[in-house]
Enzyme design. Structure first.
Site, short mmCIF file in Angstrom:
data_model
loop_
_atom_site.label_atom_id
_atom_site.label_comp_id
_atom_site.label_asym_id
_atom_site.label_seq_id
_atom_site.Cartn_x
_atom_site.Cartn_y
_atom_site.Cartn_z
N GLY A 67 8.89 -2.57 38.14
CA GLY A 67 9.31 -3.62 37.22
C GLY A 67 9.90 -3.04 35.94
N GLY A 115 6.38 -2.21 41.48
CA GLY A 115 6.96 -3.43 41.98
C GLY A 115 7.76 -3.26 43.25
N GLU A 138 0.48 3.61 37.91
CA GLU A 138 0.22 2.85 36.68
C GLU A 138 -0.85 3.43 35.76
OE1 GLU A 138 2.31 0.28 39.55
OE2 GLU A 138 0.55 1.58 39.71
N ASP A 146 -0.72 -3.19 40.33
CA ASP A 146 -0.67 -4.66 40.45
C ASP A 146 0.17 -5.04 41.67
OD1 ASP A 146 1.79 -3.90 39.40
OD2 ASP A 146 1.88 -5.51 37.92
#
Length: 352
Positions: A67, A115, A138, A146
């Protein structure tokens, strides 16, 4: 069909093609890109002349590097709603991919991170190549895995997903297949031929037909390092606290255990503890939707976490690769500091 400049939407025979077209940024996702992909998926699902969907990245370096971290960083600093909107739309897209009614083929050629894993590993047909470099990195930016990774990683064999989530290390095609994040390895030079073969399938083609085409072109992915050393990973990373995992790693011999321990020691202590707790909760969860709801609440908590801003500064803005975490040690991160990330987002993404 037409998308936006950064997402090319087109038809090829019976296949709907979605091409991420931001190669200069490793095809990292922006909010308009997420909306364009979601819209295209909806149209392809409703179109009886579309048998399958193929998602790929333009350029030779990346499928999707994740992302738009700068957007999230800036939104959090300003206190604007952009970050929450981004996560809500991205997570709904991840859920839609996992529940897509037609074969969804992701070509994970090159860098596939964050992402990008959400865009691919929830799909029904996940193709990696000799160029695949997959990671959920992350914890190195004060964040956590996520996009439904807290559903995917706990379902990898043994503790392979725990190792991936805590270290953020990059894995190759063989490891991705071992970790159940991909299904087949196809040579990058054969991807154009693969797209053509899928696109000439009849409109009534089933998932089994697509599987046969892909498996017929698949090549051996080679030996998985994670599989070869799975006994050690399962022993050392089975614990429910990061401190116990680090202690267990010191009892292991060999370079892999030492490298794992050194890497964990460089990551955000808060992110490490949050990630492990989310992964353990994900292992007990009944659905992807449940995990995404939990992740969204943690995302909103991240916006108040100084490590996120420091991690993005060090990795993306100043690029000095020298973050100063606060708190700086695992011992300083108490249970209460992690519990605040488990406040449910309102409204939830999905009714449970």
């Amino acid at each position: 069909m037409h998308g936006i400049d950064e997402v090319i939407i087109e038809r090829q025979g019976s296949a709907g093609l979605i091409r991420l077209n931001r190669p200069q940024a490793l095809n990292s996702l922006t909010s308009p890109m997420i909306r364009a992909i979601a819209s295209a998926l909806g149209e392809f699902a409703a179109d009886p002349s579309v048998a399958s969907v193929i998602v790929a990245g333009e350029g030779e370096r990346a499928f999707c590097a994740g992302g738009d971290i700068r957007l999230l960083h800036e939104s959090g600093k300003r206190g604007s709603a952009e970050a929450e909107t981004f996560w809500r739309e991205e997570f709904r897209l991840n859920h839609a991919i996992a529940n897509y009614p037609k074969p969804y083929v992701a070509l994970m050629d090159g860098i596939t991170m964050g992402g990008g894993v959400g865009l691919s590993s929830h799909g029904s047909h996940r193709v990696v190549t000799e160029r695949t470099r997959l990671a959920m990195p992350e914890t190195g930016i004060g964040y956590f895995p996520d996009v439904g990774a807290t559903w995917l990683l706990p379902r990898a064999p043994g503790e392979a997903g725990t190792w991936m989530g805590l270290t953020g290390h990059t894995i190759n095609a063989a490891d991705a297949i071992h970790a159940r994040l991909a299904d087949h390895c196809v040579a990058s030079s054969d991807l154009t031929t693969l797209i053509e073969a899928i696109s000439v399938l009849p409109v009534a083609a089933s998932s089994a037909n697509v599987h046969r085409v892909i498996s017929g072109m698949a090549a051996p992915a080679g030996e998985s390092r994670l599989a070869a050393i799975s006994d050690m990973i399962d022993r050392a990373l089975a614990y429910d606290t990061v401190e116990d995992i680090q202690e267990a790693l010191t009892r292991e011999t060999g370079d892999f255990a030492a490298e794992t321990s050194r890497t964990i020691a460089t990551r955000s202590p808060t992110s490490l503890k949050l990630t492990l707790k989310l992964l353990r909760a994900g292992r007990k969860s009944a659905s992807l939707g449940e995990c995404l709801n939990r992740e969204l609440g943690a995302c909103l908590g991240i916006l108040y976490n100084p490590d996120f801003y420091e991690g993005v500064r060090a990795a993306v803005i100043d690029k000095d690769r020298n973050p100063k975490w606060s708190p700086a040690s695992l011992a300083e991160v108490g249970d209460a500091a992690i519990d605040r990330f488990f406040v449910p987002a309102r409204p939830p993404l999905f009714a449970m």
